[in-house]
Design a protein around this motif. Structure first.
Motif, PDB file in Angstrom:
ATOM      1  N   GLN A  90      29.719  36.058  28.836  1.00  0.00           N
ATOM      2  CA  GLN A  90      29.813  34.432  28.743  1.00  0.00           C
ATOM      3  C   GLN A  90      29.153  33.819  29.878  1.00  0.00           C
ATOM      4  O   GLN A  90      28.671  32.907  29.832  1.00  0.00           O
ATOM      5  CB  GLN A  90      31.026  34.028  28.162  1.00  0.00           C
ATOM      6  CG  GLN A  90      31.096  32.834  27.836  1.00  0.00           C
ATOM      7  CD  GLN A  90      32.274  32.067  27.048  1.00  0.00           C
ATOM      8  OE1 GLN A  90      33.068  33.232  26.689  1.00  0.00           O
ATOM      9  NE2 GLN A  90      32.313  31.027  26.439  1.00  0.00           N
ATOM     10  N   ASP A  91      29.562  34.554  31.299  1.00  0.00           N
ATOM     11  CA  ASP A  91      29.041  33.808  32.413  1.00  0.00           C
ATOM     12  C   ASP A  91      27.772  34.374  32.816  1.00  0.00           C
ATOM     13  O   ASP A  91      27.181  33.990  34.051  1.00  0.00           O
ATOM     14  CB  ASP A  91      30.102  33.947  33.449  1.00  0.00           C
ATOM     15  CG  ASP A  91      30.322  35.679  33.718  1.00  0.00           C
ATOM     16  OD1 ASP A  91      29.745  36.408  33.013  1.00  0.00           O
ATOM     17  OD2 ASP A  91      31.053  35.582  34.662  1.00  0.00           O
ATOM     18  N   ASP A  92      26.927  35.136  32.050  1.00  0.00           N
ATOM     19  CA  ASP A  92      25.545  35.536  32.164  1.00  0.00           C
ATOM     20  C   ASP A  92      24.535  34.157  32.367  1.00  0.00           C
ATOM     21  O   ASP A  92      24.758  33.370  31.422  1.00  0.00           O
ATOM     22  CB  ASP A  92      24.971  36.504  31.322  1.00  0.00           C
ATOM     23  CG  ASP A  92      23.538  36.949  31.485  1.00  0.00           C
ATOM     24  OD1 ASP A  92      22.677  36.180  31.439  1.00  0.00           O
ATOM     25  OD2 ASP A  92      23.612  38.381  32.168  1.00  0.00           O
ATOM     26  N   ILE A  96      24.454  31.272  29.471  1.00  0.00           N
ATOM     27  CA  ILE A  96      24.754  29.725  30.326  1.00  0.00           C
ATOM     28  C   ILE A  96      23.690  28.790  29.931  1.00  0.00           C
ATOM     29  O   ILE A  96      23.833  27.854  29.289  1.00  0.00           O
ATOM     30  CB  ILE A  96      25.192  29.801  31.723  1.00  0.00           C
ATOM     31  CG1 ILE A  96      26.343  30.270  31.915  1.00  0.00           C
ATOM     32  CG2 ILE A  96      25.155  28.476  32.195  1.00  0.00           C
ATOM     33  CD1 ILE A  96      26.673  30.648  33.388  1.00  0.00           C
ATOM     34  N   GLN A  99      23.828  28.165  26.136  1.00  0.00           N
ATOM     35  CA  GLN A  99      24.895  27.380  25.760  1.00  0.00           C
ATOM     36  C   GLN A  99      24.411  25.791  26.253  1.00  0.00           C
ATOM     37  O   GLN A  99      24.616  24.941  25.523  1.00  0.00           O
ATOM     38  CB  GLN A  99      26.179  27.632  26.586  1.00  0.00           C
ATOM     39  CG  GLN A  99      27.000  28.943  25.832  1.00  0.00           C
ATOM     40  CD  GLN A  99      27.934  29.250  26.641  1.00  0.00           C
ATOM     41  OE1 GLN A  99      28.721  28.440  27.218  1.00  0.00           O
ATOM     42  NE2 GLN A  99      28.365  30.533  26.606  1.00  0.00           N
TER      43      GLN A  99
END
Length: 141
Positions: A90-92, A96, A99
């Motif tokens: 999710q923090d790639d 990001i 999103q």
């Protein structure tokens, strides 16, 4: 024609006419169509893989479809429209960016809808049908 058949035919005809009138009244939403035309003609929204749509407009509240909410996190939706993101954290940075793109398109949709005459508020409704069509199950479905 006997009396029973005549009365039955009249009652059946009245029921059919009433159902037809109800259906026409519930599906006749020209303001929804006009707002969706605004969304369709926006070049930024037109290029996005998910088309946000106004589903209903009642008492100044426009209800817009969305592919995510607390039941379906954005990451599940993003993996559908961007298969290359599947398996990324999710923090790639790519996740990001995707999103942020979704957020930007939702904000643009909301702004365009709120700018329409008579629209006071926007509510979001999960687009369960679109998700199902793309293999994403929601809740107990």
């Amino acid at each position: 024609m006997d009396k029973f058949t005549r009365n039955y035919s009249i009652v059946l005809g009245v029921v059919v006419v009433a159902l037809l009138a109800w259906w026409i009244n519930s599906s006749w939403q020209p303001q929804v169509w006009e707002i969706n035309d605004v969304l369709d003609t926006d070049p930024e929204l037109a290029d996005y893989p998910y088309q946000f749509r106004v589903k209903r407009f009642e008492n100044g509240v426009a209800t817009i479809s969305t592919p995510r909410n607390f039941q379906v996190p954005a990451i599940r939706f993003l993996e559908v429209i961007h298969p290359e993101l599947a398996g990324l954290a999710q923090d790639d940075p790519k996740m990001i960016a995707a999103q942020q793109g979704l957020i930007d398109h939702q904000k643009r949709t909301q702004g365009l809808v709120l700018a329409q005459p008579g629209v006071d508020r926007v509510d979001w409704e999960l687009d369960v049908q679109w998700l199902a069509d793309h293999g994403v199950q929601v809740g107990g479905n």
